[in-house]
Design a protein around this motif. Structure first.
Motif, mmCIF file in Angstrom:
data_model
loop_
_atom_site.group_PDB
_atom_site.id
_atom_site.type_symbol
_atom_site.label_atom_id
_atom_site.label_comp_id
_atom_site.label_asym_id
_atom_site.label_seq_id
_atom_site.Cartn_x
_atom_site.Cartn_y
_atom_site.Cartn_z
ATOM 1 N N ARG A 108 0.655 -5.093 6.050
ATOM 2 C CA ARG A 108 0.702 -3.837 6.811
ATOM 3 C C ARG A 108 0.225 -4.056 8.239
ATOM 4 N NH1 ARG A 108 -3.269 -0.552 3.757
ATOM 5 N NH2 ARG A 108 -2.942 0.972 5.400
ATOM 6 N N SER A 151 -5.570 1.564 -0.542
ATOM 7 C CA SER A 151 -6.278 0.358 -0.112
ATOM 8 C C SER A 151 -7.797 0.563 -0.207
ATOM 9 C CB SER A 151 -5.848 0.041 1.323
ATOM 10 O OG SER A 151 -6.660 -0.937 1.885
ATOM 11 N N ILE A 152 -8.262 1.697 0.281
ATOM 12 C CA ILE A 152 -9.710 1.964 0.261
ATOM 13 C C ILE A 152 -10.188 2.221 -1.167
ATOM 14 C CG2 ILE A 152 -11.473 3.673 0.901
ATOM 15 C CD1 ILE A 152 -10.026 3.972 3.600
ATOM 16 N N LEU A 203 -1.035 4.751 1.845
ATOM 17 C CA LEU A 203 -1.372 3.318 1.826
ATOM 18 C C LEU A 203 -2.852 3.106 2.146
ATOM 19 C CD1 LEU A 203 1.828 1.782 3.498
ATOM 20 C CD2 LEU A 203 1.218 1.806 1.078
ATOM 21 N N ILE A 204 -3.390 3.891 3.074
ATOM 22 C CA ILE A 204 -4.826 3.776 3.384
ATOM 23 C C ILE A 204 -5.636 4.199 2.152
ATOM 24 C CG2 ILE A 204 -6.721 4.684 4.791
ATOM 25 C CD1 ILE A 204 -4.708 5.108 7.085
ATOM 26 N N TYR A 263 -2.591 -5.486 2.653
ATOM 27 C CA TYR A 263 -3.240 -5.081 3.904
ATOM 28 C C TYR A 263 -2.834 -6.031 5.030
ATOM 29 C CZ TYR A 263 -6.364 -3.115 7.245
ATOM 30 O OH TYR A 263 -6.842 -2.508 8.370
ATOM 31 N N PHE A 311 -10.726 5.791 13.321
ATOM 32 C CA PHE A 311 -9.371 5.482 12.902
ATOM 33 C C PHE A 311 -8.500 6.754 12.961
ATOM 34 C CE2 PHE A 311 -7.302 3.342 9.016
ATOM 35 C CZ PHE A 311 -6.812 2.309 9.785
ATOM 36 N N LYS A 364 -10.497 -0.709 -3.848
ATOM 37 C CA LYS A 364 -11.644 -1.602 -3.678
ATOM 38 C C LYS A 364 -12.926 -0.928 -4.150
ATOM 39 C CE LYS A 364 -10.263 -2.341 0.495
ATOM 40 N NZ LYS A 364 -9.610 -2.682 1.706
#
Ligand code: URA
Length: 410
Positions: free
Chosen positions: A168, A183-184, A179-180, A165, A207, A187
């Protein structure tokens, strides 16, 4: 593994296999793939995209770059929500204790605000003493007592995401759906969940700017959730207007206290109940009852105490975080409020000091706006549209000028 060949493979539009993706992420996390190669790969993904299978493999690899919270087999169902972020988006603070009242566990790992959108951890840290950085052993101890914890990411969870992150953020590769998604979702999946509700926002204060983009991200996240065994659902929410009546850290906590006591505001309560219904076995009326009869409020106070905060401060935050200037912004004419733009408002609140331009910046817990009128409301010239809490008259006037750009009364 020959990294330049894998970068070329993605650059030329071929799919990467699950093994290739896992090997790259493992090596990157260990420090064996340099940032320049990882940024080239991120850029190739940005332009070429990823298939559903590749995105799921990337998420899985990032998830297993660290530990995953482990819960006993007989533990209650674990549920959580992720919001892609907006202005005045304070739903987590009401939703987590509400769901915990419903008998599920909510091991909520949250983030900080960056850019114009606020962050749950920043809001919680306006409560004196509240600790957002619990260790994993503290999370394991706390959750069975309270039913909900609200904490920051620990060092052991998804280290690949932390590195990627940050990379990026400085290589123009944040705005990539795969990628979002990875990443989300890595987690959230690291929390050891059974069910997840995704609140995907779109509009000027979000966003994702359009419904189409939000829909695409939502689909991508649900597909990954399904592939990795977590039942996930989605609510697409417009974010052209801020949620509720306030934006700013302590001001939002105070609004949540009112909502936890069943005193609205209506739009905030509606979003919370929509999200809760998606992951709960209780009906909407039963969940609303938990807000009205004080159970959710008692649960929140308990969580605050157990995480080191002073629950008695919750109703005195306006005194603890007092500012020298509370400036009333008045309606310039009579009519119906047609627009109070969330993006414009978010930038003004950021300018007051409530948010940060870069991750290391401090935030001011006291500043922001409250008593906001809602779109569709009738106003008369001179009515208060909102109040600006600022550190100086000049800062308040600057914020008023900015917010006015996004106000339309017809
Ligand atoms: N939030 C995240 O955690 N990751 C992203 O990539 C975007 C928003």
């Amino acid at each position: 593994m020959h990294i330049p060949s894998l970068i070329e493979q993605k650059r030329d539009g071929s799919e990467l296999s699950a093994d290739q993706i896992r090997d790259i992420i493992t090596a990157y996390t260990r420090g064996d793939v340099p940032d320049y190669q990882m940024s080239a790969l991120a850029m190739a993904i940005y332009f070429r995209g990823m298939s559903g299978a590749e995105t799921a493999s990337l998420t899985d690899a990032m998830l297993h770059s660290g530990g995953v919270l482990q819960w006993p087999a007989d533990a209650p169902m674990r549920v959580d929500k992720h919001s892609t972020g907006g202005i005045g988006d304070k739903t987590s603070l009401v939703l987590a204790p509400l769901l915990a009242c419903d008998g599920v566990w909510v091991p909520m790992i949250s983030g900080r605000g960056l850019g114009i959108t606020g962050g749950t951890l920043d809001k919680l840290e306006s409560i004196p003493g509240f600790r957002t950085q619990l260790s994993e052993s503290e999370i394991y101890k706390t959750l069975p007592i309270t039913g909900c914890v609200m904490v920051g990411q620990t060092a052991n969870l998804c280290p690949a995401d932390k590195k990627l992150y940050a990379l990026r953020d400085v290589t123009g590769t944040v705005q990539s759906i795969p990628l979002i998604t990875a990443s989300i979702m890595c987690k959230k999946l690291a929390e050891g969940l059974n069910r997840l509700i995704l609140d995907v926002k779109y509009g000027s204060g979000a966003f994702m700017k359009t419904h189409e983009q939000a829909h695409e991200l939502a689909q991508s996240m649900v597909t990954v959730g399904r592939a990795l065994g977590v039942r996930s659902s989605v609510r697409l929410s417009p974010m052209d207007e801020a949620t509720g009546e306030s934006a700013g850290n302590a001001l939002e906590v105070m609004e949540c206290v009112r909502c936890l006591k069943g005193q609205g505001p209506k739009d905030l309560e509606d979003i919370v109940l929509d999200l809760a219904c998606a992951v709960s076995i209780s009906s909407r009326a039963e969940l609303a009852g938990m807000l009205r009869d004080g159970r959710a409020w008692a649960k929140f106070q308990h969580m605050v105490e157990v995480q080191g905060g002073k629950a008695e401060s919750l109703e005195r935050l306006h005194l603890i975080h007092a500012v020298s200037v509370i400036h009333e912004m008045k309606a310039p004419q009579s009519g119906v409020l047609k627009r109070l733009d969330a993006g414009t408002l978010g930038r003004a609140v950021l300018g007051l000091g409530a948010g940060r331009a870069k991750a290391s910046d401090p935030v001011d817990p006291a500043v922001g706006v409250d008593q906001m009128c809602k779109v569709g409301q009738e106003v008369r010239a001179g009515d208060v549209l909102l109040r600006i809490h600022a550190r100086s008259q000049a800062a308040a006037e600057q914020a008023e000028r900015e917010i006015a750009e996004g106000v339309e009364i017809v």
